[in-house]
Design an enzyme around this catalytic site. Sequence first.
Site, PDB file in Angstrom:
ATOM      1  N   GLU A  46       0.865  -1.183   0.000  1.00  0.00           N
ATOM      2  CA  GLU A  46       0.000   0.000   0.000  1.00  0.00           C
ATOM      3  C   GLU A  46       0.901   1.232   0.000  1.00  0.00           C
ATOM      4  O   GLU A  46       1.743   1.381   0.887  1.00  0.00           O
ATOM      5  CB  GLU A  46      -0.886   0.031   1.248  1.00  0.00           C
ATOM      6  CG  GLU A  46      -2.007  -0.963   1.256  1.00  0.00           C
ATOM      7  CD  GLU A  46      -2.946  -0.718   2.444  1.00  0.00           C
ATOM      8  OE1 GLU A  46      -2.927   0.375   3.024  1.00  0.00           O
ATOM      9  OE2 GLU A  46      -3.687  -1.652   2.779  1.00  0.00           O
ATOM     10  N   ASP A  57      -5.575   8.937   8.660  1.00  0.00           N
ATOM     11  CA  ASP A  57      -4.163   8.843   9.039  1.00  0.00           C
ATOM     12  C   ASP A  57      -3.939   9.253  10.489  1.00  0.00           C
ATOM     13  O   ASP A  57      -4.299  10.360  10.895  1.00  0.00           O
ATOM     14  CB  ASP A  57      -3.311   9.735   8.140  1.00  0.00           C
ATOM     15  CG  ASP A  57      -3.396   9.327   6.675  1.00  0.00           C
ATOM     16  OD1 ASP A  57      -4.061   8.318   6.386  1.00  0.00           O
ATOM     17  OD2 ASP A  57      -2.788  10.017   5.838  1.00  0.00           O
TER      18      ASP A  57
END
EC number: 4.2.1.20
Length: 266
Positions: A46, A57
């Site tokens: 990824e 995030d």
Amino acid sequence: MNKRFQALQTETKPLFIPFIMAGDPTPEDTIETALILQEEGANVLELGIPYSDPLADGPVIQEAAKRAKGMNISKAMELVGKMRQQGLEIPVLIFTYINPFLRLGEDEFFNLAKQHDVDGLLIPDLPFEESEQIRARCKMSGISYISLVAPTTSPKRLETISQDAQGFLYCVSSLGVTGERSDFHPETKRLLKEAKSYSSVPVALGFGISTRQQFIDVGEVCDGVIIGSSLIRKSHELRNEEPENYKNAFKSYLSSLVKGEQHINS
């Protein structure tokens, strides 16, 4: 389905799916890290794209995005092309958000993806119900669109998303942002069991996994283990502490995490 993802269907051991940030701390270092991950058994890579307003995030990944100055989707896909030239063979998916994707443009994204041999796309802030056009374009382009489900996904949506999954199905272990955790949402095992009953592709768990024991435990109940924050944190520490021996030190750390081999650098 994308040909590289299709090859994963026959894997009998849990897939190791690392997340790294493109350009962290430099594009050349990203290529080196990707190749090390492949050497140590990564099945899928990824590749995150720095973004100023990330939904998913956590702090470690946000810091990695700050270090990756000047990186964007098109530069990241150029990096994938360079990784291929240097021997990277595993599937690579672009992990980005909908605004950067739209800013680049759908046509340009798929042109660059074909040019640089990108295998997958994941957009965590794009609801499944609003992704139909992009999913269709992915199928036409031979790219796997990676869908996400969470412990709070309703039973009907879980069935629909799981049955449509391409490449692998991304199950989120905990609510909130990414980051190392000691416990997961109490509904995680139920989520994995139901997702596996509907999905024809591997079901992988991400968000919070950081230790060897967690890797083992997760691998016993699903098909793949996604690790991001702990890898990025360790890679950053080793680049600062052992720059001349970074490759060996990072390989040793990965061996201990994925294969359970003893190391001395943790």
